[in-house]
Design a protein around this motif. Structure first.
Motif, PDB file in Angstrom:
ATOM      1  N   ALA A  67      -6.872   2.645  -8.382  1.00  0.00           N
ATOM      2  CA  ALA A  67      -7.623   1.712  -7.546  1.00  0.00           C
ATOM      3  C   ALA A  67      -7.151   1.781  -6.103  1.00  0.00           C
ATOM      4  CB  ALA A  67      -7.478   0.299  -8.089  1.00  0.00           C
ATOM      5  N   LEU A  68      -5.826   1.881  -5.890  1.00  0.00           N
ATOM      6  CA  LEU A  68      -5.308   2.034  -4.524  1.00  0.00           C
ATOM      7  C   LEU A  68      -5.774   3.347  -3.905  1.00  0.00           C
ATOM      8  CD1 LEU A  68      -1.644   0.748  -4.986  1.00  0.00           C
ATOM      9  CD2 LEU A  68      -3.562  -0.475  -3.965  1.00  0.00           C
ATOM     10  N   PHE A  69      -5.819   4.395  -4.706  1.00  0.00           N
ATOM     11  CA  PHE A  69      -6.269   5.704  -4.214  1.00  0.00           C
ATOM     12  C   PHE A  69      -7.743   5.638  -3.794  1.00  0.00           C
ATOM     13  CE2 PHE A  69      -7.890   9.991  -4.518  1.00  0.00           C
ATOM     14  CZ  PHE A  69      -6.856  10.777  -4.027  1.00  0.00           C
ATOM     15  N   ILE A  70      -8.576   5.024  -4.608  1.00  0.00           N
ATOM     16  CA  ILE A  70     -10.003   4.908  -4.288  1.00  0.00           C
ATOM     17  C   ILE A  70     -10.208   4.068  -3.032  1.00  0.00           C
ATOM     18  CG2 ILE A  70     -12.189   3.932  -5.107  1.00  0.00           C
ATOM     19  CD1 ILE A  70     -11.313   4.730  -7.949  1.00  0.00           C
ATOM     20  N   LYS A  71      -9.491   2.968  -2.930  1.00  0.00           N
ATOM     21  CA  LYS A  71      -9.619   2.101  -1.758  1.00  0.00           C
ATOM     22  C   LYS A  71      -9.255   2.842  -0.483  1.00  0.00           C
ATOM     23  CE  LYS A  71      -7.219  -1.750   0.444  1.00  0.00           C
ATOM     24  NZ  LYS A  71      -8.370  -2.306   1.157  1.00  0.00           N
ATOM     25  N   GLN A  72      -8.147   3.602  -0.530  1.00  0.00           N
ATOM     26  CA  GLN A  72      -7.690   4.303   0.667  1.00  0.00           C
ATOM     27  C   GLN A  72      -8.605   5.469   1.009  1.00  0.00           C
ATOM     28  OE1 GLN A  72      -4.840   2.882   1.979  1.00  0.00           O
ATOM     29  NE2 GLN A  72      -5.268   4.008   3.854  1.00  0.00           N
ATOM     30  N   ARG A  73      -9.091   6.164  -0.006  1.00  0.00           N
ATOM     31  CA  ARG A  73      -9.941   7.329   0.241  1.00  0.00           C
ATOM     32  C   ARG A  73     -11.273   6.935   0.857  1.00  0.00           C
ATOM     33  NH1 ARG A  73     -12.978  10.033   1.776  1.00  0.00           N
ATOM     34  NH2 ARG A  73     -13.675  12.123   1.203  1.00  0.00           N
ATOM     35  N   SER A 100       6.636   1.426  -4.273  1.00  0.00           N
ATOM     36  CA  SER A 100       7.457   1.416  -3.068  1.00  0.00           C
ATOM     37  C   SER A 100       7.163   2.650  -2.222  1.00  0.00           C
ATOM     38  CB  SER A 100       8.941   1.366  -3.427  1.00  0.00           C
ATOM     39  OG  SER A 100       9.327   2.542  -4.109  1.00  0.00           O
ATOM     40  N   GLU A 101       7.690   2.619  -1.015  1.00  0.00           N
ATOM     41  CA  GLU A 101       7.502   3.751  -0.100  1.00  0.00           C
ATOM     42  C   GLU A 101       8.143   5.017  -0.644  1.00  0.00           C
ATOM     43  OE1 GLU A 101       9.191   5.116   4.283  1.00  0.00           O
ATOM     44  OE2 GLU A 101       9.305   3.008   3.670  1.00  0.00           O
ATOM     45  N   ASP A 102       9.345   4.895  -1.198  1.00  0.00           N
ATOM     46  CA  ASP A 102      10.034   6.074  -1.750  1.00  0.00           C
ATOM     47  C   ASP A 102       9.291   6.641  -2.951  1.00  0.00           C
ATOM     48  OD1 ASP A 102      11.993   5.805   0.190  1.00  0.00           O
ATOM     49  OD2 ASP A 102      13.258   4.537  -1.078  1.00  0.00           O
ATOM     50  N   ASP A 103       8.748   5.770  -3.795  1.00  0.00           N
ATOM     51  CA  ASP A 103       7.995   6.250  -4.964  1.00  0.00           C
ATOM     52  C   ASP A 103       6.762   7.041  -4.541  1.00  0.00           C
ATOM     53  OD1 ASP A 103       9.823   5.028  -6.604  1.00  0.00           O
ATOM     54  OD2 ASP A 103       8.649   3.177  -6.814  1.00  0.00           O
ATOM     55  N   LEU A 104       6.052   6.542  -3.550  1.00  0.00           N
ATOM     56  CA  LEU A 104       4.841   7.237  -3.106  1.00  0.00           C
ATOM     57  C   LEU A 104       5.172   8.535  -2.390  1.00  0.00           C
ATOM     58  CD1 LEU A 104       2.663   4.234  -1.888  1.00  0.00           C
ATOM     59  CD2 LEU A 104       2.472   5.521  -4.012  1.00  0.00           C
ATOM     60  N   LYS A 105       6.304   8.586  -1.684  1.00  0.00           N
ATOM     61  CA  LYS A 105       6.727   9.852  -1.082  1.00  0.00           C
ATOM     62  C   LYS A 105       6.983  10.901  -2.161  1.00  0.00           C
ATOM     63  CE  LYS A 105       8.930   8.014   3.105  1.00  0.00           C
ATOM     64  NZ  LYS A 105      10.225   7.840   3.811  1.00  0.00           N
ATOM     65  N   ARG A 106       7.663  10.483  -3.223  1.00  0.00           N
ATOM     66  CA  ARG A 106       7.961  11.428  -4.304  1.00  0.00           C
ATOM     67  C   ARG A 106       6.676  11.872  -4.997  1.00  0.00           C
ATOM     68  NH1 ARG A 106       8.984  10.774  -9.652  1.00  0.00           N
ATOM     69  NH2 ARG A 106       8.778   8.517  -9.426  1.00  0.00           N
ATOM     70  N   ILE A 107       5.745  10.945  -5.214  1.00  0.00           N
ATOM     71  CA  ILE A 107       4.481  11.309  -5.844  1.00  0.00           C
ATOM     72  C   ILE A 107       3.691  12.260  -4.945  1.00  0.00           C
ATOM     73  CG2 ILE A 107       2.294  10.381  -6.675  1.00  0.00           C
ATOM     74  CD1 ILE A 107       4.730   9.855  -8.468  1.00  0.00           C
ATOM     75  N   ASN A 108       3.775  12.054  -3.630  1.00  0.00           N
ATOM     76  CA  ASN A 108       3.089  12.955  -2.701  1.00  0.00           C
ATOM     77  C   ASN A 108       3.636  14.376  -2.816  1.00  0.00           C
ATOM     78  OD1 ASN A 108       1.429  13.871  -0.693  1.00  0.00           O
ATOM     79  ND2 ASN A 108       2.441  12.781   0.966  1.00  0.00           N
ATOM     80  N   SER A 143       1.616   4.757   3.194  1.00  0.00           N
ATOM     81  CA  SER A 143       2.037   5.871   2.333  1.00  0.00           C
ATOM     82  C   SER A 143       0.868   6.428   1.545  1.00  0.00           C
ATOM     83  CB  SER A 143       3.149   5.395   1.387  1.00  0.00           C
ATOM     84  OG  SER A 143       4.259   4.901   2.102  1.00  0.00           O
ATOM     85  N   MET A 144      -0.026   5.553   1.074  1.00  0.00           N
ATOM     86  CA  MET A 144      -1.181   6.014   0.314  1.00  0.00           C
ATOM     87  C   MET A 144      -2.111   6.851   1.180  1.00  0.00           C
ATOM     88  SD  MET A 144      -1.241   5.279  -2.915  1.00  0.00           S
ATOM     89  CE  MET A 144      -2.960   5.687  -3.142  1.00  0.00           C
ATOM     90  N   ALA A 145      -2.183   6.568   2.467  1.00  0.00           N
ATOM     91  CA  ALA A 145      -3.054   7.344   3.356  1.00  0.00           C
ATOM     92  C   ALA A 145      -2.615   8.802   3.388  1.00  0.00           C
ATOM     93  CB  ALA A 145      -3.054   6.740   4.754  1.00  0.00           C
ATOM     94  N   PHE A 146      -1.320   9.055   3.480  1.00  0.00           N
ATOM     95  CA  PHE A 146      -0.841  10.439   3.521  1.00  0.00           C
ATOM     96  C   PHE A 146      -0.937  11.092   2.152  1.00  0.00           C
ATOM     97  CE2 PHE A 146       0.952   8.644   7.341  1.00  0.00           C
ATOM     98  CZ  PHE A 146       0.824   9.683   8.248  1.00  0.00           C
ATOM     99  N   LEU A 147      -0.798  10.319   1.092  1.00  0.00           N
ATOM    100  CA  LEU A 147      -0.992  10.874  -0.238  1.00  0.00           C
ATOM    101  C   LEU A 147      -2.439  11.311  -0.437  1.00  0.00           C
ATOM    102  CD1 LEU A 147       0.642   9.435  -3.407  1.00  0.00           C
ATOM    103  CD2 LEU A 147      -1.768  10.021  -3.468  1.00  0.00           C
TER     104      LEU A 147
END
Length: 513
Positions: free
Chosen positions: A66-72, A118-126, A468-472
């Motif tokens: 849902a966060l991915f869809i919202k940001q995209r 968190s910010e670190d979690d999303l960096k790792r997922i990216n 963070s989601m924007a860069f992912l």
């Protein structure tokens, strides 16, 4: 409580559609579903909940998707839920077993979803998404090379464009640098009104008046406490200066002094009410939190009024988003922006978020740490680092010289007398500057397309998750473009072969006479 879910992707044929048919395998949400590291997300998400206590939480695939869809798509929380309810492809991306017309969750859950990553979690997922995307592109290109046309020169040209720019060759020497690192910093403005000292003090005065009314209503004996000034006149004094297009500094300073006096009276009345038996616990949480911010604002503005300096550490610019700080930009459009400062690196075509800070800092400090992170991931330092002029200081120059890294910018000392060498240096500098435009394009697309121009989340953790989601999302979009470019190259080759076959008369041999 959280129940672990099986994140194995359903086949397109198994996804139930009430109106019949199957989903298109080339749809972007279908490709995104195979690109996301759902199992790694599950390992990060599940430990936040108790395995036995409480109601079951929403699955990680639903929350992250849902966060991915919202940001995209750049949607609001309410519109995100509606889009998911109406779109079968989005429901497939979120792991649904079939299409349903019911809302998957309440829009207010989006606030909780942003807190859980968190910010670190999303960096790792990216990073995981980038690695998985590279593997998908390499697999697609290798399968193309194994087709019936391995000797076609156009195939090699297309694969070179797709792979060699971001994948280190297997036979690359270990002691030799490889790749390009482009770094820069920018600001992601928060959704606040432009702060002025007079406007902040007027808002603080009106807030304290509201707090005084709530405290006085707790008991009839407290109604005798009232500030000795007319609220209408206090607002008129503010509007008399605020409505002027360019008020003189003397008038603005006098208006600030007057609002500070009103605010001090209100704070004294609040202290008297508390001493007489009023309780701050009777207020709503955001009101007594705002009261703490107002007290600090009064202290800062008093210092700024009677001192010659115009700077203040941890300066408050908004009573609600008290974590926001002014960031000096020096741009023609805005000398200052109010939001989080971010440091970004583009490593061989993929953009990654390196740092988020609500306080201003010198971005040149990030060059060495980003170069070392590049070495941990690729096994060697980058061949060149393209950065802005602020990064080219003595410390960074010495680091790059020790590790055989070419740092963009003019060379120290006088230019060489040999015109040929001088022309090569100028050509190299021009190429580095063109390459540095890549990170500027990342900022431009992020602010125009992925909502980085105005961060709507009010909580600091929610704002950091949004950034963070924007860069992912940008990384996933980059991979999607590469895959589609690969399929377009195949189609172009097929069209070229068919056209040549028809030109040679192949169609005449198979057409009936």
């Amino acid at each position: 409580m959280y129940r672990k879910h099986h994140n194995r992707q359903l086949s397109i044929e198994a996804f139930h559609l009430p109106f019949g048919g199957t989903l298109d395998p080339d749809n972007r949400w279908v490709i995104f579903s195979s690109l996301m590291p759902w199992e790694e997300l599950e390992e990060t998400y599940a430990p936040q909940f108790s395995p036995t206590t409480g109601a079951p939480a929403k699955s990680v695939r639903l929350a992250f998707g849902a966060l991915f869809i919202k940001q995209r798509l750049g949607l609001s929380d309410e519109e995100t839920v509606e889009q998911i309810r109406e779109n079968a492809y989005m429901q497939y991306f979120l792991g649904f077993a079939g299409y349903t017309s019911k809302s998957p969750f309440d829009p207010s859950m989006m606030v909780h979803f942003r807190k859980r990553f968190s910010e670190d979690d999303l960096k790792r997922i990216n990073e995981l998404i980038a690695e998985r995307g590279k593997a998908m592109v390499i697999e697609a290109v290798s399968s193309r090379q194994d087709d019936d046309h391995p000797d076609d020169p156009s195939v090699d040209a297309g694969t070179q464009i797709s792979i060699d720019d971001f994948v280190k060759p297997a036979d690359w020497p270990e002691d030799k640098n490889w790749g390009t690192l482009t770094i820069d910093a920018s600001c992601t403005p928060a959704d606040i009104t432009y702060p002025t000292d007079l406007k902040l003090l007027n808002e603080a005065r009106e807030s304290t008046e509201r707090i005084i009314d709530d405290l006085r209503s707790q008991h009839p004996d407290l109604r005798k406490h009232k500030p000795r000034y007319d609220r209408g006149r206090a607002r008129a004094a503010f509007l008399n200066v605020a409505k002027q297009k360019k008020p003189r500094r003397r008038k603005t300073k006098a208006a600030i002094r007057r609002q500070l006096d009103y605010l001090q009276r209100n704070l004294d009345v609040i202290d008297a009410l508390i001493a007489s038996g009023a309780s701050l616990s009777g207020l709503k949480t955001h009101w007594w939190q705002k009261l703490l911010v107002i007290s600090e604002l009064h202290r800062q503005q008093t210092i700024l009024l009677y001192s010659k300096t115009r700077s203040m550490p941890d300066r408050i610019v908004n009573l609600i988003q008290r974590h926001v700080r002014p960031i000096a930009r020096g741009k023609a459009r805005a000398a200052f922006e109010f939001g989080a400062k971010i440091s970004v690196s583009v490593r061989n075509g993929f953009a990654f978020l390196h740092r988020i800070s609500w306080d201003p800092y010198n971005e040149s400090e990030d060059l060495i740490s980003q170069a070392k992170k590049y070495k941990r991931e690729h096994g060697c330092y980058p061949e060149r680092i393209c950065a802005d002029r602020i990064y080219i200081n003595t410390k960074n120059r010495n680091f790059c010289t020790r590790n055989n890294i070419r740092l963009s910018g003019k060379r120290l000392g006088r230019p060489p007398k040999d015109p040929g060498v001088n022309a090569v240096h100028k050509q190299q500098l021009s190429a580095d500057q063109r390459k540095r435009n890549e990170v500027e394009g990342v900022f431009g697309s992020g602010k125009r397309k992925y909502s980085l121009q105005l961060i709507m989340a009010r909580l600091p953790q929610g704002a950091e998750t949004t950034i963070s989601m924007a860069f992912l999302v940008m990384c996933a979009e980059k991979i999607l473009r590469l895959l589609r470019l690969f399929f377009v190259a195949i189609y172009s080759w097929f069209l070229c072969v068919t056209t040549s076959w028809l030109a040679l008369g192949g169609a005449k041999k198979h057409l009936p006479v």
